[in-house]
Design an enzyme around this catalytic site. Structure first.
Site, PDB file in Angstrom:
ATOM      1  N   ASP A 132     -36.025 -12.370  91.794  1.00 25.70           N
ATOM      2  CA  ASP A 132     -34.559 -12.348  91.690  1.00 25.70           C
ATOM      3  C   ASP A 132     -33.946 -12.441  93.093  1.00 25.70           C
ATOM      4  OD1 ASP A 132     -35.069 -11.782  89.057  1.00 25.70           O
ATOM      5  OD2 ASP A 132     -34.173  -9.787  89.071  1.00 25.70           O
ATOM      6  N   ARG A 182     -34.226 -20.988  90.144  1.00 25.48           N
ATOM      7  CA  ARG A 182     -33.335 -20.592  89.041  1.00 25.48           C
ATOM      8  C   ARG A 182     -31.950 -20.462  89.655  1.00 25.48           C
ATOM      9  NH1 ARG A 182     -35.138 -15.165  87.134  1.00 25.48           N
ATOM     10  NH2 ARG A 182     -33.694 -14.214  88.576  1.00 25.48           N
TER      11      ARG A 182
HETATM   12  C1  LIG Z   1     -31.393 -15.788  83.528  1.00 24.34           C
HETATM   13  C2  LIG Z   1     -30.438 -15.226  84.530  1.00 24.34           C
HETATM   14  C3  LIG Z   1     -30.924 -14.656  85.699  1.00 24.34           C
HETATM   15  C4  LIG Z   1     -30.032 -14.146  86.654  1.00 24.34           C
HETATM   16  N1  LIG Z   1     -30.525 -13.669  87.842  1.00 24.34           N
HETATM   17  C5  LIG Z   1     -29.664 -13.332  88.827  1.00 24.34           C
HETATM   18  C6  LIG Z   1     -30.130 -12.976  90.120  1.00 24.34           C
HETATM   19  O1  LIG Z   1     -31.345 -12.918  90.386  1.00 24.34           O
HETATM   20  N2  LIG Z   1     -29.209 -12.695  91.089  1.00 24.34           N
HETATM   21  C7  LIG Z   1     -27.847 -12.766  90.842  1.00 24.34           C
HETATM   22  O2  LIG Z   1     -27.052 -12.555  91.767  1.00 24.34           O
HETATM   23  N3  LIG Z   1     -27.388 -13.052  89.609  1.00 24.34           N
HETATM   24  C8  LIG Z   1     -28.254 -13.343  88.598  1.00 24.34           C
HETATM   25  N4  LIG Z   1     -27.761 -13.661  87.353  1.00 24.34           N
HETATM   26  C9  LIG Z   1     -26.315 -13.426  87.040  1.00 24.34           C
HETATM   27  C10 LIG Z   1     -25.443 -14.606  87.466  1.00 24.34           C
HETATM   28  O3  LIG Z   1     -25.332 -14.651  88.863  1.00 24.34           O
HETATM   29  C11 LIG Z   1     -24.021 -14.497  86.874  1.00 24.34           C
HETATM   30  O4  LIG Z   1     -23.418 -13.320  87.338  1.00 24.34           O
HETATM   31  C12 LIG Z   1     -23.965 -14.487  85.358  1.00 24.34           C
HETATM   32  O5  LIG Z   1     -24.888 -15.367  84.807  1.00 24.34           O
HETATM   33  C13 LIG Z   1     -22.544 -14.883  84.854  1.00 24.34           C
HETATM   34  O6  LIG Z   1     -22.258 -16.192  85.256  1.00 24.34           O
HETATM   35  P1  LIG Z   1     -22.280 -17.451  84.255  1.00 24.34           P
HETATM   36  O7  LIG Z   1     -23.057 -18.535  84.926  1.00 24.34           O
HETATM   37  O8  LIG Z   1     -22.796 -17.047  82.948  1.00 24.34           O
HETATM   38  O9  LIG Z   1     -20.816 -18.013  84.237  1.00 24.34           O
HETATM   39  P2  LIG Z   1     -19.394 -17.345  84.025  1.00 24.34           P
HETATM   40  O10 LIG Z   1     -18.420 -18.391  84.405  1.00 24.34           O
HETATM   41  O11 LIG Z   1     -19.312 -16.012  84.676  1.00 24.34           O
HETATM   42  O12 LIG Z   1     -19.353 -17.125  82.462  1.00 24.34           O
HETATM   43  C14 LIG Z   1     -19.287 -18.204  81.542  1.00 24.34           C
HETATM   44  C15 LIG Z   1     -19.078 -17.637  80.156  1.00 24.34           C
HETATM   45  O13 LIG Z   1     -20.281 -16.950  79.764  1.00 24.34           O
HETATM   46  C16 LIG Z   1     -19.960 -15.755  79.075  1.00 24.34           C
HETATM   47  N5  LIG Z   1     -20.451 -14.616  79.871  1.00 24.34           N
HETATM   48  C17 LIG Z   1     -20.848 -14.609  81.161  1.00 24.34           C
HETATM   49  N6  LIG Z   1     -21.240 -13.390  81.541  1.00 24.34           N
HETATM   50  C18 LIG Z   1     -21.069 -12.601  80.463  1.00 24.34           C
HETATM   51  C19 LIG Z   1     -21.292 -11.230  80.221  1.00 24.34           C
HETATM   52  N7  LIG Z   1     -21.767 -10.404  81.159  1.00 24.34           N
HETATM   53  N8  LIG Z   1     -21.008 -10.744  78.988  1.00 24.34           N
HETATM   54  C20 LIG Z   1     -20.522 -11.555  78.011  1.00 24.34           C
HETATM   55  N9  LIG Z   1     -20.301 -12.863  78.191  1.00 24.34           N
HETATM   56  C21 LIG Z   1     -20.570 -13.380  79.393  1.00 24.34           C
HETATM   57  C22 LIG Z   1     -18.473 -15.727  78.911  1.00 24.34           C
HETATM   58  O14 LIG Z   1     -18.141 -16.355  77.688  1.00 24.34           O
HETATM   59  C23 LIG Z   1     -17.982 -16.566  80.066  1.00 24.34           C
HETATM   60  O15 LIG Z   1     -16.731 -17.141  79.837  1.00 24.34           O
HETATM   61  C24 LIG Z   1     -28.632 -14.169  86.396  1.00 24.34           C
HETATM   62  C25 LIG Z   1     -28.149 -14.751  85.221  1.00 24.34           C
HETATM   63  C26 LIG Z   1     -29.018 -15.270  84.299  1.00 24.34           C
HETATM   64  C27 LIG Z   1     -28.459 -15.901  83.062  1.00 24.34           C
END
Ligand SMILES: Cc1cc2nc3c(=O)[nH]c(=O)nc-3n(C[C@H](O)[C@H](O)[C@H](O)COP(=O)(O)OP(=O)(O)OC[C@H]3O[C@@H](n4cnc5c(N)ncnc54)[C@H](O)[C@@H]3O)c2cc1C
Length: 309
Positions: A132, A182
């Site tokens: 991560d 990722r």
């Molecule tokens: C597999 C995976 C691994 C990850 N690993 C890391 C990491 O190692 N380091 C790091 O900094 N971040 C990590 N993240 C978190 C990432 O950085 C984002 O904070 C998170 O994925 C929200 O961004 P989004 O791309 O979904 O887009 P956004 O624009 O934030 O969200 C798009 C849509 O997705 C839905 N959504 C998003 N988040 C949520 C939520 N929490 N609850 C409900 N609905 C939601 C909503 O409908 C929103 O409108 C990871 C995420 C995933 C999916």
């Protein structure tokens, strides 16, 4: 960054809230939306259910910033055991670890030795090994560690955050070394000196980097291309860009978090996309859960509603 997001991320650092909040029943109920349970077997149960829909898993035991060597040793021992158990069960589940949980704050060399043992065990079990990405002061240390791991094992990948200004260069470097990426938007509170403060800029950089990852040139570099996002519009644009370049859906993947966009996870898998779900478990869930709330402050409403359910 919205005020709500800033406040929630600030609260995620509070020791008092962590110690008291995690005992409150209605908060525990709300958390269950994002994790199947605190035990490894809860994760295995969820992974089995997902496997029935053709969705594989990535798993992580929650924890970060471990400052005690014995505790970091115990985390490493847990992951060694988990890799062996997943192998014995024949499940498609890949570990994803945080280096600060393996003692990065104590000594980077100590954390590297633990991660190398885990990466080797994962490799022997035929599994990929994911690292991560944490807050920006850890980025160089994390990437150094992953580059060294790649010299020892073939199947290692790391998370890159599209909100960081530097990520374009990091992506090029990792791709040239055959290290899996990722790509996520980024979950922490970062200053504008290192990260885009506006969501629109983060989304734009995400798509620009994604286009590089699914381009014919990007795919030729044999670096695994994973998009960690729930942004459905972005997912559609990435699939369209790949299709326009005649890149097969099997050449890249979407990873989503357990409990978020569940119906879409199933739909993507049915449509032939390669989908994995990251399942978290463990008792140290408070800061991780607060980051989930910060991503969508409307989630705080679910917490309030669960008070009455
Ligand atoms: C597999 C995976 C691994 C990850 N690993 C890391 C990491 O190692 N380091 C790091 O900094 N971040 C990590 N993240 C978190 C990432 O950085 C984002 O904070 C998170 O994925 C929200 O961004 P989004 O791309 O979904 O887009 P956004 O624009 O934030 O969200 C798009 C849509 O997705 C839905 N959504 C998003 N988040 C949520 C939520 N929490 N609850 C409900 N609905 C939601 C909503 O409908 C929103 O409108 C990871 C995420 C995933 C999916």
């Amino acid at each position: 960054m919205s005020l709500a997001r800033t406040l929630i991320l600030k609260a995620s650092d509070s020791t008092w809230l962590r110690e008291h909040g995690t005992r409150v029943p209605f908060i525990r109920r709300a958390v269950s939306r994002f994790m199947p349970g605190e035990e490894f077997d809860d994760m295995i149960g969820a992974a089995r259910t997902l496997a029935g829909s053709g969705i594989a898993a990535v798993y992580t035991r929650l924890g970060e910033n471990v400052h005690d060597r014995a505790e970091a040793d115990a985390v490493a021992a847990h992951y060694l055991d988990s890799i062996a158990r997943v192998r014995a069960l024949g499940l498609r589940c890949e570990p994803s670890i945080k280096l600060t949980q393996l003692g990065l704050d104590i000594d980077p060399e100590f954390a590297f030795r633990h991660s190398l043992a885990l990466a080797r065990a994962a490799s022997d079990a035929g599994s990929y090994f994911w690292v991560d990405m944490e807050q920006s002061p850890y980025v160089d240390l994390t990437l150094d560690c992953v580059r060294r791991l790649r010299m020892e094992v073939p199947h290692v990948g790391v998370c890159l955050q599209a909100y960081l200004l530097r990520t374009g260069q990091d992506l090029a470097d990792l791709q040239s070394r055959g290290i899996g990426v990722r790509l996520v938007k980024g979950a922490y509170k970062e200053p504008p000196s290192v990260a885009y403060p506006n969501k629109a800029d983060v989304d734009a950089q995400y798509f620009a980097l994604a286009q590089r990852m699914v381009s014919a040139e990007g795919r030729a570099q044999a670096s695994r291309a994973v998009f960690g996002t729930h942004d459905l519009a972005l997912i559609t644009r990435i699939r369209d860009a790949a299709a326009a370049g005649s890149v097969a859906p099997t050449a890249y993947e979407f990873h989503l978090l357990y409990g978020i966009q569940r119906a879409e996870q199933q739909r993507l898998a049915r449509e032939g996309a390669t989908v994995r779900v990251l399942i978290a478990y463990g008792s140290y869930w408070f800061p991780w859960y607060m980051r989930r709330l910060a991503e969508r402050p409307a989630n705080a409403w679910f917490v309030v509603k669960s008070l009455f359910s």
